[in-house]
Design a protein around this motif. Structure first.
Motif, mmCIF file in Angstrom:
data_model
loop_
_atom_site.group_PDB
_atom_site.id
_atom_site.type_symbol
_atom_site.label_atom_id
_atom_site.label_comp_id
_atom_site.label_asym_id
_atom_site.label_seq_id
_atom_site.Cartn_x
_atom_site.Cartn_y
_atom_site.Cartn_z
ATOM 1 N N GLU A 3 0.856 -1.224 -0.037
ATOM 2 C CA GLU A 3 -0.017 -0.160 0.067
ATOM 3 C C GLU A 3 0.726 1.154 0.045
ATOM 4 O OE1 GLU A 3 -3.349 2.129 2.732
ATOM 5 O OE2 GLU A 3 -2.548 0.282 3.539
ATOM 6 N N ALA A 6 1.819 1.954 -3.335
ATOM 7 C CA ALA A 6 0.918 2.380 -4.076
ATOM 8 C C ALA A 6 0.532 3.766 -3.887
ATOM 9 C CB ALA A 6 -0.323 1.276 -4.210
ATOM 10 N N LEU A 7 0.587 4.161 -2.682
ATOM 11 C CA LEU A 7 0.316 5.469 -2.115
ATOM 12 C C LEU A 7 1.333 6.661 -2.534
ATOM 13 C CD1 LEU A 7 -0.948 4.982 1.461
ATOM 14 C CD2 LEU A 7 -2.341 5.975 -0.414
ATOM 15 N N ARG A 9 2.825 6.085 -5.505
ATOM 16 C CA ARG A 9 2.533 6.317 -6.855
ATOM 17 C C ARG A 9 1.419 7.248 -7.089
ATOM 18 N NH1 ARG A 9 4.399 3.672 -10.682
ATOM 19 N NH2 ARG A 9 3.540 3.919 -12.748
ATOM 20 N N LEU A 10 0.291 7.094 -6.148
ATOM 21 C CA LEU A 10 -0.842 8.105 -6.291
ATOM 22 C C LEU A 10 -0.399 9.168 -5.885
ATOM 23 C CD1 LEU A 10 -4.156 7.643 -6.316
ATOM 24 C CD2 LEU A 10 -3.870 7.757 -3.967
ATOM 25 N N ALA A 13 1.220 10.940 -9.039
ATOM 26 C CA ALA A 13 0.443 10.958 -10.195
ATOM 27 C C ALA A 13 -0.519 12.236 -10.124
ATOM 28 C CB ALA A 13 -0.440 9.734 -10.232
ATOM 29 N N LEU A 14 -0.707 12.569 -8.906
ATOM 30 C CA LEU A 14 -1.680 13.757 -8.279
ATOM 31 C C LEU A 14 -1.037 14.813 -7.533
ATOM 32 C CD1 LEU A 14 -4.470 11.180 -7.343
ATOM 33 C CD2 LEU A 14 -4.638 12.710 -9.308
ATOM 34 N N ALA A 16 -2.086 17.226 -5.967
ATOM 35 C CA ALA A 16 -2.943 17.853 -4.472
ATOM 36 C C ALA A 16 -2.922 16.469 -3.779
ATOM 37 C CB ALA A 16 -4.493 17.895 -4.990
ATOM 38 N N ALA A 17 -2.433 15.293 -3.936
ATOM 39 C CA ALA A 17 -2.422 14.332 -3.067
ATOM 40 C C ALA A 17 -1.369 14.313 -2.248
ATOM 41 C CB ALA A 17 -2.770 13.008 -3.641
ATOM 42 N N ALA A 22 -7.043 16.673 0.510
ATOM 43 C CA ALA A 22 -7.130 17.610 -0.585
ATOM 44 C C ALA A 22 -7.794 18.640 -0.498
ATOM 45 C CB ALA A 22 -7.460 16.764 -1.916
ATOM 46 N N VAL A 24 -9.558 21.886 -2.265
ATOM 47 C CA VAL A 24 -10.168 22.546 -3.707
ATOM 48 C C VAL A 24 -10.870 23.722 -3.478
ATOM 49 C CG1 VAL A 24 -11.481 22.060 -5.907
ATOM 50 C CG2 VAL A 24 -10.246 19.929 -4.484
ATOM 51 N N VAL A 29 -11.209 17.778 1.521
ATOM 52 C CA VAL A 29 -11.802 16.418 1.144
ATOM 53 C C VAL A 29 -11.016 15.477 1.436
ATOM 54 C CG1 VAL A 29 -11.478 16.990 -1.310
ATOM 55 C CG2 VAL A 29 -13.251 15.253 -0.475
ATOM 56 N N THR A 31 -10.703 10.954 1.749
ATOM 57 C CA THR A 31 -11.700 9.683 1.935
ATOM 58 C C THR A 31 -10.741 8.524 2.279
ATOM 59 O OG1 THR A 31 -13.154 8.459 0.261
ATOM 60 C CG2 THR A 31 -11.133 8.931 -0.659
ATOM 61 N N VAL B 72 -12.914 12.280 -5.323
ATOM 62 C CA VAL B 72 -11.653 11.494 -4.749
ATOM 63 C C VAL B 72 -12.293 10.059 -4.985
ATOM 64 C CG1 VAL B 72 -10.926 13.166 -3.338
ATOM 65 C CG2 VAL B 72 -12.745 11.709 -2.582
ATOM 66 N N LEU B 80 -2.469 -4.844 -5.039
ATOM 67 C CA LEU B 80 -2.534 -3.631 -5.816
ATOM 68 C C LEU B 80 -1.444 -3.714 -6.925
ATOM 69 C CD1 LEU B 80 -2.485 -1.445 -2.525
ATOM 70 C CD2 LEU B 80 -4.476 -1.691 -4.324
ATOM 71 N N LEU B 85 -3.546 0.138 -11.077
ATOM 72 C CA LEU B 85 -3.906 1.491 -10.706
ATOM 73 C C LEU B 85 -3.714 2.455 -11.369
ATOM 74 C CD1 LEU B 85 -4.385 2.333 -7.863
ATOM 75 C CD2 LEU B 85 -2.021 2.609 -7.286
ATOM 76 N N LEU B 89 -6.361 5.384 -12.409
ATOM 77 C CA LEU B 89 -6.366 6.792 -12.194
ATOM 78 C C LEU B 89 -6.631 7.426 -13.597
ATOM 79 C CD1 LEU B 89 -3.433 6.864 -10.025
ATOM 80 C CD2 LEU B 89 -5.634 7.571 -9.218
ATOM 81 N N LYS B 93 -9.241 10.405 -13.946
ATOM 82 C CA LYS B 93 -8.877 11.765 -14.326
ATOM 83 C C LYS B 93 -9.583 12.172 -15.670
ATOM 84 C CE LYS B 93 -3.976 11.131 -13.124
ATOM 85 N NZ LYS B 93 -2.960 11.508 -12.887
ATOM 86 N N VAL B 104 -8.671 14.759 -7.215
ATOM 87 C CA VAL B 104 -7.588 15.062 -6.472
ATOM 88 C C VAL B 104 -7.058 14.049 -5.309
ATOM 89 C CG1 VAL B 104 -8.329 17.458 -6.234
ATOM 90 C CG2 VAL B 104 -9.543 15.955 -4.792
ATOM 91 N N GLY B 105 -7.288 12.576 -5.845
ATOM 92 C CA GLY B 105 -6.833 11.487 -5.226
ATOM 93 C C GLY B 105 -7.746 10.734 -4.294
ATOM 94 N N ASP B 107 -7.562 6.846 -1.402
ATOM 95 C CA ASP B 107 -7.372 6.144 -0.425
ATOM 96 C C ASP B 107 -6.905 4.778 -1.397
ATOM 97 O OD1 ASP B 107 -6.390 5.063 2.178
ATOM 98 O OD2 ASP B 107 -8.467 4.364 2.595
ATOM 99 N N LEU B 108 -6.058 4.063 -0.822
ATOM 100 C CA LEU B 108 -5.887 2.724 -1.484
ATOM 101 C C LEU B 108 -5.865 1.547 -0.222
ATOM 102 C CD1 LEU B 108 -2.681 3.461 -3.496
ATOM 103 C CD2 LEU B 108 -4.848 2.778 -4.504
ATOM 104 N N LEU B 121 -17.705 16.239 -5.694
ATOM 105 C CA LEU B 121 -18.067 17.476 -5.045
ATOM 106 C C LEU B 121 -18.640 18.380 -6.175
ATOM 107 C CD1 LEU B 121 -15.317 18.205 -2.472
ATOM 108 C CD2 LEU B 121 -17.415 16.806 -1.891
#
Lengths: 290, 290
Positions: A3, A6-7, A9-10, A13-14, A16-17, A22, A24, A29, A31, B72, B80, B85, B89, B93, B104-105, B107-108, B121
């Protein structure tokens, strides 16, 4: 890929992450998804699950120094049982009420495993990031660490009521708001103190010297720790405590303590590099879903 | 308790629920959870899954007549895998870009089943609810119905590429914004036209007389329908098309058609009570997870 990879990587890629949440247009926000097999030990009530799932997302809002405004959840279970759903909603609403947010509904679905995806919203004009710590700052934690680790031991020991009680942690939204004007960097301790320090160190390009005897340990840890090594593990490496870990200029500590409605412990100093506890390298270990 | 009973219970417990999305201080928020076994037929790519999961939530924002701002997702799978992944993404996007929102990202996590919980949102000062339809209004749908039903048949037939293509629906955010000044009630057709009409009827305390020959049917439906009865089922009862179903005063139809960037079909009239198609009661049937 585990994980953490993977995080990363996430996050790459983003843009804002990579923080606790994040942002906006001033809306925060975040999750999270929790699963029965990995996150809810046998004996966890649906009330506790609702509290804890929503609380985990509210904790991410707290870690940005934001006001928590609302939360939603998607709830899946092999079968939708009325009493379970009512209990879940009661827990979800109770944790929102505890931090001044509104629980505004969600989605329901059937799935092979009891799963909750929670989303929390917040508002702030001046978010506290992970990246502002400076050498010379001190590093602090709210409350006491090891609550969830003790809760896991309670469930293992069959003390279900205590496990549920320890699992219903208070999200530190008010503390995050009070720390926001003072903190140079902040995150929550959801991956444990050790890993949180490594993450703050990486984001801020600094190091930490932490003193183990200054780390505030939750009283329940002493009821379950088998020895001193185990006690330290429970308090620093298990995580999922959802306390706040933040850095402050030394001159701001007194004012921050005054403003924060829970205990605020200075546990060490921000340094140029390296993460150490009592002078020894502190391993980057904590809670990782594999 | 099936999902509909559970959702009714959820709506009763939460005043803000019961519409396509909740609104807190002008911020629209909606969440959905999708599972491999129930929502992603064999052959669904992770790109399509990302598009579709996020798209389903963006569709709920569209149904409120709101601008979509951000999304999100929480992503869980038994393992994973980096390429999966990345594909997810990219799809997430792309659908955000298509409607002017920002991904904006999220959780994994690992879990027993590939599961996506998406949250979108939006912003609006004047949301369109399900409850404003009045006898004398007409009822309209955007685009053409049956796209997902045809996609399911395509996957069943082993035409995986076409199935994926049909599953990547365009969320009607721009149409929802354009309809907002005119519509008296609106929702998306995620449960199928028949069930959507029943839900609008219940929320607005009205009825509908719909003309089947006026219902716009997606061209792909004709490639898979076995007979006329099947064709009507595919277009009205399968759902998950994520078109908008709205009511308008007759005098507003021309202006709405001018403003909406997709086709807008008048399919019937709002009446005092009862939901009928071609004069016969229209069953409240559609897509229900059991």
């Amino acid at each position: 890929m585990d994980e953490r990879s993977a995080l990363r990587r996430l996050a790459a890629a983003l843009p804002a992450a990579g923080d606790d949440a994040a942002i906006v247009d001033g809306v925060v926000v975040t999750t999270d998804m929790l699963h029965e097999t990995t996150d809810f030990p046998a004996g966890t009530t649906r009330y506790t699950a609702g509290w804890r799932a929503i609380g985990a997302s509210l904790s991410d809002v707290a870690a940005m120094g934001a006001e928590a405004t609302a939360a939603v959840a998607a709830y899946a279970a092999p079968s939708l049982v009325e009493t379970e759903l009512d209990d879940f909603l009661a827990g979800a609403k109770a944790v929102c009420t505890a931090v001044g947010a509104e629980y505004v509904g969600g989605d329901l679905d059937t799935g092979t495993e009891f799963t909750v995806a929670s989303t929390a919203l917040g508002e702030t004009d001046e978010p506290v990031r992970r990246s502002g710590a400076k050498p010379g700052d001190v590093v602090c934690v709210t409350g006491r660490l090891g609550r969830t680790a003790a809760g896991l031991r309670a469930f293992e020991a069959g003390d279900v009521e205590r496990g549920n009680d320890l699992f219903r942690f208070p999200p530190r939204v008010a503390a995050g708001r009070a720390l926001a004007p003072h903190a140079t960097a902040m995150m929550d301790s959801s991956d444990g103190l050790a890993r949180s320090l490594h993450q703050l160190a990486a984001a801020s390009e600094v190091g930490f010297d932490v003193v183990w005897s200054d780390v505030p340990v939750h009283s329940a840890v002493d009821d379950y720790a088998t020895d001193a090594t185990d006690r330290r593990e429970l308090a620093t490496a298990v995580g999922e405590d959802f306390e706040l870990v933040c850095t402050l200029p030394p001159a701001a500590v007194a004012a921050a303590r005054e403003a924060v409605p829970v205990s605020l412990s200075v546990v060490g100093d921000v340094t140029a590099n390296g993460v150490r506890m009592d002078g020894e390298p502190l391993a980057d270990e904590g809670y990782t879903h594999e």
